[in-house]
Design a protein around this motif. Structure first.
Motif, PDB file in Angstrom:
ATOM      1  N   ARG A 195       5.591   4.689   3.265  1.00 44.28           N
ATOM      2  CA  ARG A 195       4.274   4.405   3.812  1.00 44.28           C
ATOM      3  C   ARG A 195       3.909   2.962   3.481  1.00 44.28           C
ATOM      4  O   ARG A 195       4.031   2.532   2.325  1.00 44.28           O
ATOM      5  CB  ARG A 195       3.233   5.351   3.222  1.00 44.28           C
ATOM      6  CG  ARG A 195       1.802   5.115   3.718  1.00 44.28           C
ATOM      7  CD  ARG A 195       0.852   6.092   3.088  1.00 44.28           C
ATOM      8  NE  ARG A 195       1.163   7.439   3.503  1.00 44.28           N
ATOM      9  CZ  ARG A 195       0.703   8.007   4.623  1.00 44.28           C
ATOM     10  NH1 ARG A 195      -0.079   7.296   5.425  1.00 44.28           N
ATOM     11  NH2 ARG A 195       1.031   9.241   4.931  1.00 44.28           N
ATOM     12  N   ARG A 234      -2.372   5.115  14.509  1.00 39.52           N
ATOM     13  CA  ARG A 234      -0.967   5.504  14.381  1.00 39.52           C
ATOM     14  C   ARG A 234      -0.037   4.389  14.837  1.00 39.52           C
ATOM     15  O   ARG A 234       1.013   4.137  14.231  1.00 39.52           O
ATOM     16  CB  ARG A 234      -0.711   6.783  15.182  1.00 39.52           C
ATOM     17  CG  ARG A 234       0.743   7.228  15.173  1.00 39.52           C
ATOM     18  CD  ARG A 234       1.267   7.470  13.761  1.00 39.52           C
ATOM     19  NE  ARG A 234       2.702   7.688  13.769  1.00 39.52           N
ATOM     20  CZ  ARG A 234       3.271   8.884  13.902  1.00 39.52           C
ATOM     21  NH1 ARG A 234       2.502   9.965  14.029  1.00 39.52           N
ATOM     22  NH2 ARG A 234       4.574   9.022  13.880  1.00 39.52           N
ATOM     23  N   PHE A 264      -0.827  -2.757   6.276  1.00 33.71           N
ATOM     24  CA  PHE A 264      -1.553  -2.132   7.390  1.00 33.71           C
ATOM     25  C   PHE A 264      -2.638  -3.068   7.931  1.00 33.71           C
ATOM     26  O   PHE A 264      -2.800  -3.227   9.142  1.00 33.71           O
ATOM     27  CB  PHE A 264      -2.172  -0.818   6.914  1.00 33.71           C
ATOM     28  CG  PHE A 264      -2.871  -0.047   7.994  1.00 33.71           C
ATOM     29  CD1 PHE A 264      -2.182   0.873   8.768  1.00 33.71           C
ATOM     30  CD2 PHE A 264      -4.224  -0.239   8.258  1.00 33.71           C
ATOM     31  CE1 PHE A 264      -2.822   1.587   9.777  1.00 33.71           C
ATOM     32  CE2 PHE A 264      -4.868   0.450   9.263  1.00 33.71           C
ATOM     33  CZ  PHE A 264      -4.164   1.376  10.029  1.00 33.71           C
ATOM     34  N   LEU A 308       0.115   1.841  12.116  1.00 31.23           N
ATOM     35  CA  LEU A 308       0.915   2.354  11.008  1.00 31.23           C
ATOM     36  C   LEU A 308       2.406   2.260  11.317  1.00 31.23           C
ATOM     37  O   LEU A 308       3.204   1.831  10.468  1.00 31.23           O
ATOM     38  CB  LEU A 308       0.516   3.805  10.734  1.00 31.23           C
ATOM     39  CG  LEU A 308       1.203   4.505   9.559  1.00 31.23           C
ATOM     40  CD1 LEU A 308       0.866   3.806   8.257  1.00 31.23           C
ATOM     41  CD2 LEU A 308       0.793   5.970   9.497  1.00 31.23           C
TER      42      LEU A 308
END
Length: 281
Positions: free
Chosen positions: A11, A256, A17, A259
């Motif tokens: 992640r 999304r 991000f 990401l």
């Protein structure tokens, strides 16, 4: 021995991000998705307003009908005429004679109890038009009359002689299984009743509110039928929820995409970039 376990995509950090989110391409996509979300939100508000507006209109109609004078049936509905939605719950008066062929309509709830409606054929002799409403038909029409509700089928004698009837109009139902037992049906359907009672027949029926002679005390009279839209219209309410969900989905899709881009691009994440790219020159 080589490691054959599937690779794990980590992640991205909050910083990665954020850096991806402020890229010009992502900001442009965010603007597009926010516009789409705003449109969905406005459409949801419109559907919500419609849900309450239709309910208020139906409520006003109900109040107006409760205070309106009883009108002759012939002024409201003619035999074999298409039943209009605004006639639901309207009070009408008619004179006629009950004929043999009484039926019991199963699976009907009254005051929280499941039982049967008592349905009888009334051969009309006076609908306020002097017979003009059925002048071109084969004879006086049959009006289905719901006399009321009972817990079980039984002996509920029909009045003899001419009867003055007042009640609330309701539309004919769709045919389900039809006659499901001896004198028992599962629907109040004009096409079905023509086969049982003969015709001509009305496209709706009358829910008894009073009569002369007085109705059978053993049969519970029903309340006024209500329009489907009385109260909050659930269909419009569900449409409003759908539009709001679409709006949230648009914002979620953008997040999304950011990401996936922060994770390393389309190869390891979001696979729909090709569809969003401008055509090659």
């Amino acid at each position: 021995m080589p490691d054959t376990s599937p690779s794990v995509v980590e992640r991205p950090s909050a910083g990665a991000f954020a850096r991806t989110a402020v890229q010009p391409r992502m900001l442009a996509l965010l603007l597009v998705f926010l516009v789409a979300a705003a449109v969905c939100a406005r459409l949801g508000v419109w559907q919500l307003e419609r849900a309450y507006e239709r309910g208020e209109q139906a409520a006003r109609h109900a109040v107006a009908e409760q205070g309106a004078p009883v009108r002759p049936l012939g002024e409201l509905l003619a035999p074999q005429e298409t039943f209009r939605g605004e006639l639901v719950g309207v009070r009408g008066a008619v004179t006629g004679r009950f004929e043999d062929g009484q039926l019991f309509v199963e699976q009907r709830v009254h005051d929280g109890r499941t039982g049967y409606l008592v349905l009888a054929p009334l051969r009309v002799s006076d609908d306020g038009t002097g017979g003009a409403s059925w002048a071109g038909l084969s004879g006086p029409p049959v009006l289905p009359v719901v006399r009321g509700w009972v817990p079980e089928p039984g002996d509920y004698p029909l009045p003899t002689g001419e009867v003055d009837v007042t009640g609330y109009l309701q539309a004919s139902e769709a045919v389900a299984a039809g006659i499901v037992g001896d004198g028992v049906t599962d629907s109040i359907s004009s096409p079905l009743l023509v086969g049982q009672w003969g015709g001509p027949v009305y496209s709706g029926y009358l829910v008894l509110a009073g009569s002369e002679p007085t109705p059978d005390a053993a049969i519970a009279l029903l309340d006024r039928p209500s329009l489907p839209d009385e109260g909050v219209n659930l269909q419009n309410l569900f449409y409003a929820l759908q539009w709001w969900i679409f709006g949230l989905f648009a914002v979620g899709l953008w997040a999304r995409m950011v990401l996936d881009e922060a994770r390393g691009g389309a190869a390891d994440g979001f696979e729909g970039w090709e569809a969003l790219q401008p055509p090659a020159a």
